[in-house]
Design a protein around this motif. Structure first.
Motif, PDB file in Angstrom:
ATOM      1  N   ILE A   1       0.875  -1.340   0.039  1.00 56.14           N
ATOM      2  CA  ILE A   1      -0.082  -0.075  -0.167  1.00 56.14           C
ATOM      3  C   ILE A   1       0.883   1.221  -0.027  1.00 56.14           C
ATOM      4  N   ARG A   2       0.655   2.137  -0.975  1.00 56.91           N
ATOM      5  CA  ARG A   2       1.213   3.408  -0.955  1.00 56.91           C
ATOM      6  C   ARG A   2       0.711   4.427  -0.110  1.00 56.91           C
ATOM      7  N   ASP A   3       1.023   4.676   1.216  1.00 58.51           N
ATOM      8  CA  ASP A   3       0.052   5.264   2.280  1.00 58.51           C
ATOM      9  C   ASP A   3       0.827   6.754   1.923  1.00 58.51           C
ATOM     10  N   TYR A   4       0.199   7.576   0.830  1.00 59.07           N
ATOM     11  CA  TYR A   4       0.556   8.972   0.594  1.00 59.07           C
ATOM     12  C   TYR A   4       0.497   9.728   1.629  1.00 59.07           C
ATOM     13  N   ASN A   5      -0.574   9.897   2.535  1.00 55.91           N
ATOM     14  CA  ASN A   5      -0.914  10.676   3.374  1.00 55.91           C
ATOM     15  C   ASN A   5      -0.586  10.198   4.867  1.00 55.91           C
TER      16      ASN A   5
END
Length: 204
Positions: free
Chosen positions: A138-142
């Motif tokens: 998962i790319r947890d950008y925030n």
């Protein structure tokens, strides 16, 4: 201590504080010395002892990720006075490396690059949630998945934590120790005061 130096110290202190609490949480899961089961009401307790570890895993993982974000931002401002208003750990680390490349012309640059690469492997692990088995990256950008029970993207991280192998807490603790060493080392190598760079601007 000058005002700018005090500001840098405080931000670094915050990053270390979040990391330190994560370390304490891991040690508590391993030793179970101060665990207070009465803290949770009966309706919040799970049947298996392994599941109850989730109570501390949530703040442990949040604090690790938040400390990484704070530290990378701290170093960035420390070297050139620019603050990045983002939470994407992958972006922040790439940006930091670019700023080091542009600013440092001395022999310290290669050593800093190596330390950043060492930190990158750990950042990737927590940014993509690779520490959770059987879960797609998962790319947890925030940097939000441990702040709330679920996210706007429909990801329920709490359910994933129920699958976490509590015997691997020692691995997380080792990561925290590595992060701590890298924090100290990178901060020392990029300290603007020691290197004679202009005083950084406002953190805003």
């Amino acid at each position: 201590m000058k005002k700018s130096e005090q500001t840098h110290y405080e931000w670094f202190f915050y990053a270390m504080s979040f990391l330190g609490l994560a370390k304490i949480g891991c040690r508590e899961l391993i030793n179970q010395k101060y665990r207070d089961k009465d803290f949770l009401t009966e309706d919040l307790l799970y049947g298996a002892e392994e599941s109850n570890s989730r109570f501390l895993l949530i703040p442990i993982f949040f604090n690790v990720k938040h400390s990484l974000e704070l530290f990378i931002k701290t170093v960035g401002v420390n070297i050139d006075g620019e603050y990045r208003d983002k939470h994407d750990l992958d972006y922040l680390l790439k940006d930091l490396k670019s700023r080091v490349k542009n600013l440092f012309k001395n022999r310290n640059k290669n050593e800093i690059f190596q330390k950043i690469e060492d930190l990158k492997s750990i950042v990737k692990k927590y940014f993509l949630y690779n520490f959770l088995e059987n879960m797609n990256p998962i790319r947890d950008y925030n940097n939000e998945l441990f702040r709330y029970p679920s996210s706007k993207r429909g990801i329920n991280i709490s359910q994933e934590l129920e699958k976490f192998d509590s015997t691997k807490v020692g691995e997380i603790l080792n990561d925290i120790k590595k992060i701590h060493i890298l924090f100290i080392s990178i901060r020392g190598l990029t300290n603007s005061t020691k290197l004679g760079h202009p005083n950084p601007g406002s953190w805003s």
